[in-house]
Design a protein around this motif. Structure first.
Motif, short mmCIF file in Angstrom:
data_model
loop_
_atom_site.label_atom_id
_atom_site.label_comp_id
_atom_site.label_asym_id
_atom_site.label_seq_id
_atom_site.Cartn_x
_atom_site.Cartn_y
_atom_site.Cartn_z
N GLU A 1 -17.99 20.27 -23.81
CA GLU A 1 -17.90 21.25 -22.74
C GLU A 1 -16.46 21.41 -22.31
O GLU A 1 -15.74 20.42 -22.12
CB GLU A 1 -18.77 20.82 -21.56
N ALA A 2 -16.02 22.64 -22.16
CA ALA A 2 -14.63 22.90 -21.75
C ALA A 2 -14.54 24.31 -21.19
O ALA A 2 -15.32 25.20 -21.55
CB ALA A 2 -13.67 22.74 -22.93
N THR A 3 -13.57 24.51 -20.32
CA THR A 3 -13.35 25.84 -19.76
C THR A 3 -12.74 26.75 -20.84
O THR A 3 -12.22 26.29 -21.85
CB THR A 3 -12.41 25.77 -18.56
N THR A 4 -12.81 28.04 -20.59
CA THR A 4 -12.33 29.02 -21.58
C THR A 4 -10.86 28.79 -21.94
O THR A 4 -10.49 28.82 -23.12
CB THR A 4 -12.53 30.45 -21.04
N ASP A 5 -10.02 28.55 -20.95
CA ASP A 5 -8.59 28.38 -21.24
C ASP A 5 -8.34 27.18 -22.13
O ASP A 5 -7.51 27.24 -23.05
CB ASP A 5 -7.79 28.27 -19.93
N ARG A 6 -9.05 26.09 -21.90
CA ARG A 6 -8.87 24.89 -22.72
C ARG A 6 -9.39 25.10 -24.14
O ARG A 6 -8.81 24.60 -25.11
CB ARG A 6 -9.57 23.69 -22.08
N GLN A 7 -10.46 25.86 -24.26
CA GLN A 7 -11.00 26.13 -25.60
C GLN A 7 -10.02 26.97 -26.42
O GLN A 7 -9.78 26.68 -27.60
CB GLN A 7 -12.33 26.86 -25.48
N ALA B 1 -15.06 26.45 -33.29
CA ALA B 1 -15.56 27.63 -32.60
C ALA B 1 -15.80 27.28 -31.14
O ALA B 1 -15.97 26.11 -30.79
CB ALA B 1 -16.85 28.13 -33.24
N GLY B 2 -15.81 28.31 -30.29
CA GLY B 2 -16.02 28.07 -28.87
C GLY B 2 -16.80 29.19 -28.23
O GLY B 2 -16.61 30.37 -28.55
N ILE B 3 -17.71 28.82 -27.33
CA ILE B 3 -18.45 29.80 -26.54
C ILE B 3 -17.70 29.95 -25.22
O ILE B 3 -17.54 28.99 -24.46
CB ILE B 3 -19.90 29.34 -26.30
N VAL B 4 -17.22 31.16 -24.96
CA VAL B 4 -16.29 31.39 -23.86
C VAL B 4 -16.75 32.57 -23.02
O VAL B 4 -17.68 33.30 -23.38
CB VAL B 4 -14.86 31.66 -24.39
N ILE B 5 -16.08 32.75 -21.89
CA ILE B 5 -16.30 33.91 -21.03
C ILE B 5 -15.06 34.80 -21.13
O ILE B 5 -13.99 34.46 -20.61
CB ILE B 5 -16.56 33.49 -19.58
N LEU B 6 -15.20 35.88 -21.87
CA LEU B 6 -14.11 36.84 -22.07
C LEU B 6 -14.70 38.23 -22.19
O LEU B 6 -15.72 38.41 -22.86
CB LEU B 6 -13.32 36.52 -23.34
N GLN B 7 -14.05 39.20 -21.62
CA GLN B 7 -14.52 40.58 -21.73
C GLN B 7 -14.03 41.17 -23.04
O GLN B 7 -12.84 41.41 -23.22
CB GLN B 7 -14.01 41.42 -20.55
N GLY B 8 -14.96 41.37 -23.98
CA GLY B 8 -14.62 41.99 -25.25
C GLY B 8 -13.60 41.23 -26.05
O GLY B 8 -12.87 41.79 -26.86
N GLY B 9 -13.52 39.93 -25.86
CA GLY B 9 -12.54 39.13 -26.58
C GLY B 9 -11.31 38.83 -25.76
O GLY B 9 -10.55 37.92 -26.07
N GLY B 10 -11.09 39.60 -24.68
CA GLY B 10 -9.98 39.31 -23.78
C GLY B 10 -8.64 39.27 -24.48
O GLY B 10 -8.41 39.93 -25.49
#
Length: 304
Positions: free
Chosen positions: A126-132, A143-152
């Motif tokens: 488990e990790a935050t988006t920035d760390r991933q 690979a990482g499951i992240v929170i990004l709008q359209g890939g950011g």
């Protein structure tokens, strides 16, 4: 050590007959006998007790046989093992994920992937988006499951696939409702009630898109969020809500995180939607990653 004399020894030991062992190996008996004799000279001890009528293992030969059989079996398994690795049926896949995915897409992906590829070691973290993003850019993980709008704003060479889009809902202290501090209407919380309440929020550095999505909800309604506490773990945020510190805007899938003292309410008037996706390096040749991407694509397209 040459494997051929080991195979010769195992065949004779299992047949206890030089003629049958030679037939099994597809050779004549004299070179088989010579091979066993050469092996015994190399080892410095007899493997068989021979008479004109019988062949028997010596105590040394009987003790060594299981180790030789195990070694030969391991060698014979190397080629199929290589085929499984090259086909992505075995190996190791390192997958990181944001905490919110644990309540939505992650369990389905893990269950499906393990069903299809049980020999693959799946290493989850488990990790935050920035760390991933930072870890993958440095070559750590696959690979990482992240929170990004359209890939950011991803580094060059990354790929992105949207997995899930879901509305934000409000997590509120149960006591605030029972005491009349919040009055939902038909299970919904009016924007004015949301913007007036103290807020518990992800720090922007950890989840920029999530943070901006929440604060944008306030700004669109001419308000400024009154953040009373930042937290990066969703479980921590919900615990703080339960303690009555404030409310939180969270993904709708978080309803599955039941916590005493917390009520989940829909947001009134066009709630913002949060997007969760998968990122990976395009130049990663790992077959296990290729197979995982197929599973992800199937799950992303599957009806909910």
């Amino acid at each position: 050590m040459d494997l051929r004399p080991l195979r010769h020894f195992a065949a004779v030991a299992e047949e206890l007959h030089f003629g049958r062992a030679a037939d099994r190996l597809g050779m004549t008996q004299p070179p088989l006998s010579q091979s066993i004799q050469a092996l015994e000279r190399r080892l410095g001890a007899p493997l068989f007790a021979r008479t004109r009528r019988s062949v028997a293992l010596t105590p040394f030969g009987a003790a060594w046989l299981p180790q030789v059989q195990a070694a030969l079996a391991a060698v014979e398994a190397l080629e199929p093992a290589a085929e499984r690795i090259l086909g992505g049926q075995s190996g190791r896949l390192e997958l990181s994920f944001v905490s919110t995915a644990d309540y939505s897409i992650l369990p389905r992906l893990v269950h499906r992937f393990r069903d299809l590829y049980p020999e693959v070691e799946l290493a989850l973290s488990e990790a935050t988006t920035d760390r991933q993003v930072a870890a993958l850019a440095e070559g750590r993980g696959q690979a990482g499951i992240v929170i990004l709008q359209g890939g950011g704003l991803l580094p060059e060479g990354f790929s992105y696939l949207r997995l899930l889009r879901e509305p934000l809902i409000a997590a509120v202290p149960e006591t605030w409702i029972t005491q009349g501090r919040l009055v939902p209407a038909a299970g919904r919380l009016a924007p004015a009630a949301v913007t007036a309440a103290p807020l518990i929020l992800f720090p922007r550095r950890a989840a920029p898109y999530f943070h901006d999505l929440v604060t944008g909800y306030y700004e669109d309604r001419g308000a400024r969020p009154r953040v009373v506490q930042h937290a990066i773990q969703m479980q921590t945020i919900i615990s703080l809500v339960s303690a009555g510190m404030g409310i939180a805007l969270v993904p709708g899938s978080l309803r599955s995180l039941a916590r005493a003292g917390v009520r989940y309410l829909d947001l009134g008037e066009d709630p913002p939607h949060l997007e969760t996706g998968l990122i990976w390096r395009r130049d990663d040749p790992a077959p296990v990653l290729r197979n995982f991407l197929r599973v992800v694509a199937d799950e992303a397209d599957a009806p909910r």
